[in-house]
Each structure stands twice: as C-alpha cells, then as structure tokens.
Design an enzyme around this catalytic site. Structure first.
Site, PDB file in Angstrom:
ATOM      1  N   TRP A 101       3.898   1.231  -8.002  1.00  0.00           N
ATOM      2  CA  TRP A 101       3.597  -0.275  -7.532  1.00  0.00           C
ATOM      3  C   TRP A 101       2.200  -0.018  -7.675  1.00  0.00           C
ATOM      4  O   TRP A 101       2.142  -1.494  -8.309  1.00  0.00           O
ATOM      5  CB  TRP A 101       3.692  -0.216  -5.911  1.00  0.00           C
ATOM      6  CG  TRP A 101       5.163  -0.120  -5.702  1.00  0.00           C
ATOM      7  CD1 TRP A 101       5.719   1.834  -4.652  1.00  0.00           C
ATOM      8  CD2 TRP A 101       6.154  -0.443  -6.153  1.00  0.00           C
ATOM      9  NE1 TRP A 101       7.229   1.221  -4.677  1.00  0.00           N
ATOM     10  CE2 TRP A 101       7.549   0.233  -5.268  1.00  0.00           C
ATOM     11  CE3 TRP A 101       6.642  -1.908  -7.695  1.00  0.00           C
ATOM     12  CZ2 TRP A 101       8.771  -0.226  -6.073  1.00  0.00           C
ATOM     13  CZ3 TRP A 101       7.473  -1.707  -7.247  1.00  0.00           C
ATOM     14  CH2 TRP A 101       8.947  -1.923  -6.813  1.00  0.00           C
ATOM     15  N   ASP A 168      -2.311  -2.862  -0.648  1.00  0.00           N
ATOM     16  CA  ASP A 168      -1.290  -2.895  -0.463  1.00  0.00           C
ATOM     17  C   ASP A 168      -0.410  -2.069   0.619  1.00  0.00           C
ATOM     18  O   ASP A 168      -0.192  -0.448  -0.007  1.00  0.00           O
ATOM     19  CB  ASP A 168      -0.042  -3.051  -1.731  1.00  0.00           C
ATOM     20  CG  ASP A 168       1.172  -2.889  -1.594  1.00  0.00           C
ATOM     21  OD1 ASP A 168       1.807  -2.925  -0.259  1.00  0.00           O
ATOM     22  OD2 ASP A 168       1.879  -2.711  -2.319  1.00  0.00           O
ATOM     23  N   LYS A 192      10.291  -2.448   5.641  1.00  0.00           N
ATOM     24  CA  LYS A 192      10.270  -1.280   6.421  1.00  0.00           C
ATOM     25  C   LYS A 192       9.897  -0.620   7.119  1.00  0.00           C
ATOM     26  O   LYS A 192      10.417   0.056   8.130  1.00  0.00           O
ATOM     27  CB  LYS A 192       9.440  -0.543   5.022  1.00  0.00           C
ATOM     28  CG  LYS A 192       9.606  -0.491   3.734  1.00  0.00           C
ATOM     29  CD  LYS A 192       8.510   0.003   2.141  1.00  0.00           C
ATOM     30  CE  LYS A 192       8.963  -0.495   1.723  1.00  0.00           C
ATOM     31  NZ  LYS A 192       9.978  -0.026   0.962  1.00  0.00           N
TER      32      LYS A 192
END
Length: 356
Positions: A101, A168, A192
C-alpha cells in the site's frame, strides 16, 4: 457452526453494531424511515455525521485545529488525492515504502511531483520496519503506512520528522492510543476497525488544508469538503452510520487504551503459539510484528491446503494469506473476540501434533 472471522477487510464488526444497524434498516431512531431513505441534509443525518466527527476527535484527543471528513473512494483514492492537493510539479514529497500500500501511494504521488523514498524494506520483502529515515531538508510532507496489512508489520513508534506527517491508518485506526497531534493528515478506510466498507475517514489539520494553493477540482479539494462539512455530494449515509455505532462501541468498551490491551493479549497468544510450533515459520522481525495482521507460513508447503481446509471445516474464515504474499494471515481487529484466537491456536496445536 460458529464462525470465527479473521478476514482482513471487510472484516468483523461488533455484534451489537450489526444488530443496531440492522434495526435502523427498518426504522431509524423511531422516525418511521429506514436509514437508507433519509436525506443527507436532513437534521436526522446531520446529527449522525456531527456526532461521528465529535467521537473521532474525542478518541484522538484532538481540538478544533483539526477537521474530520467522511469521504468516498476508499484509502486508494487518498493515494491520489493527497498529492493532488499538496504536491505540484517540481516539488518533492517523502514516502516510506514498507509494503504494497505504501508502494501504491508512491506510484500515485509520482503523477503530481517528485517522490523521495525516505525508507524502504523492499530488500527483505517488507518483513521489517526501517528505523532510520533519509529525509530531505525541504519536502511538502512525509507519508507512512502505520500498519502493513498484507505484509504483517507495524510502526510501533512513529518516526520523528520536521515535515508535515501524513499517515495511512486504514488497518490499525482506533486500535491504540497515540499522540495524534503529531500528524497533519490521517486517513483510513472504515472497513477494518471503524465500520462497514464504503466510507473513508480523513482527519486534517485545518491550517494545512488552508495552505493549498493549487487549482484542484472541487470534489477533490479538501478545503472545499471542509467548507461543505462532508456534504458536498451525497455521502455514504449507511456506512457513516455504522461508523458512528462502532465509535460508540469503542468508547463504551473502554476507549483506545482498552482496545490496545485486548490487541496485545490476542497478538501475544497467537505469536507465542506459532513460534512454539515447528510446522509454522515467519520472517517478520519480532519487534515489528503487527498487532492487527499476523502473517506466517507453513514450513512444508504441502501442508498449506490441508491446514486451510481444516480451518474452513472448523469455521475459521479469512485465514488464507494475501494473493501476492501467500501463506497464512490472521487478522485480529478490535471486534475480534479473544475466544476466536484461542480456538485458532488450539486448532493449530492439534494440527501440528497430527503432522509432526
């Protein structure tokens, strides 16, 4: 059969949140309408989104120097939107490359300006977190991914920097207390630890948002979203409502301190178990192991499918590793009960004894 949900995202939600959300599908707050039907500019929904913003600030202990936004597009859109707002041709941003990511974020930033890779763990397949960063004297910001969902590593100490810090936090948001004031920008997909897929949380320092000098399309401009109070266009109403319910649940359960205590209890049990069983191997640096996503492998590849089948047969969902990494991954987000980890560890021990 009871299911044990180890999915990496969309992932497990608290049972009470699912029950409350299900009830609101039929009748939201006793008004005779579904949460799916109410207008996003009505007092009903404005109360939802404003409470959600307040709870985010409460959990992060942030003051009015920060703005909370709920946006479309997932964290992946933020890979592009951040440099679109804060990086111009000829300018530089610093990024840490600690996994898939972070690497994707680097690629997106490259469309808008120069990228300086401040640290990379690529040399060891992203199995550790580099502690020494190479930072330029002048850069618009430093970007990190606090938890690497795919590779199973996590920043347990946030690196100091003289640059505006962008993070992030998609896979470890609200899992631990920290000094959130050290960040100028935080973003996270909700699916999540914070709720259902479909909404992205952005927490931005107002002063930094106001510093944007570039011409940015309004729908991509953070300052415009701040001015519109996240209502520039129709927001994902239901996903924001589920986020509100989840934020309430976190606070009712004891807040971020309690979330971290539970996370460490679950992760300690899991890592102690796999370390003790010779059929499993892992190359993740112990000091950098994620409390959210444990990534490990079978020592004998031939045992992987039998083990995965045993997991499925016993109600273990989402144990297969990410497609680019393989192996096994056990995700232990806030809503996962300790019981599920205990059951998995017992299954792993029984399987190991049978095949040793």
């Amino acid at each position: 059969m009871k299911k044990h949900n180890f999915n990496s995202g969309p992932s497990i939600l608290p049972a009470t949140v699912i029950a409350q959300a299900a009830a609101a599908l039929h009748d939201f707050d006793g008004i005779g309408l579904s949460i799916l039907e109410i207008g996003h500019r009505t007092d009903w929904f404005v109360a939802v989104i404003e409470e959600a913003k307040l709870l985010v600030k409460q959990l992060m202990q942030l003051n009015d120097d920060y703005e909370v936004l709920f946006l479309h597009g997932g964290a992946t859109t933020q890979f592009m939107q951040i440099p679109m707002n804060f990086l111009a041709p000829g300018e530089t941003a610093a990024y840490c490359d600690n996994g898939i990511w972070g690497n994707k974020a680097i690629q997106e930033a490259g469309y808008f300006g120069n990228v300086h890779v401040a640290a990379s763990s690529k040399d060891k397949n992203h199995t550790y977190i580099p502690k020494n960063l190479s930072l330029p004297e002048k850069a618009n910001y430093l970007h990190i991914t606090t938890n690497n969902t795919v590779e199973g590593t996590q920043w347990h100490e946030i690196p100091p920097t003289h640059l505006p810090l962008v993070a992030d936090m998609s896979s470890d948001i609200f899992s631990r207390p920290m000094d959130f004031k050290q960040f100028s920008f935080i973003y996270a997909g909700a699916q999540k630890n914070m709720g259902a897929a479909g909404v992205t949380l952005v927490v931005i320092k107002k002063e930094w948002a106001a510093s944007i000098q570039k011409q940015v399309p309004p729908i991509m401009c953070y300052q415009k979203h701040i001015e519109a109070k996240s209502l520039m266009n129709t927001p994902p109403v239901f996903a924001i409502y589920v986020a509100l319910l989840t934020l309430r649940w976190i606070i009712a359960e004891g807040g971020l301190t309690e979330m971290e205590r539970r996370s460490r209890q679950k992760a300690d049990l899991l890592y102690q178990t796999i370390d003790s069983l010779p059929i499993f191997i892992t190359s993740i640096a112990k000091e950098d192991r994620s409390l959210m996503n444990a990534v490990f492998f079978m020592k004998e590849e031939a045992l992987l499918q039998p083990f995965l089948k045993t997991c499925t047969d016993n109600g273990m969902i989402g144990v297969k590793g990410y497609r680019t990494v393989g192996g096994l991954r056990v995700s232990m987000y806030n809503a996962l009960p300790l019981e599920s980890v205990q059951v998995f560890c017992q299954l792993a021990q029984n399987f190991a004894h049978k095949h040793c």
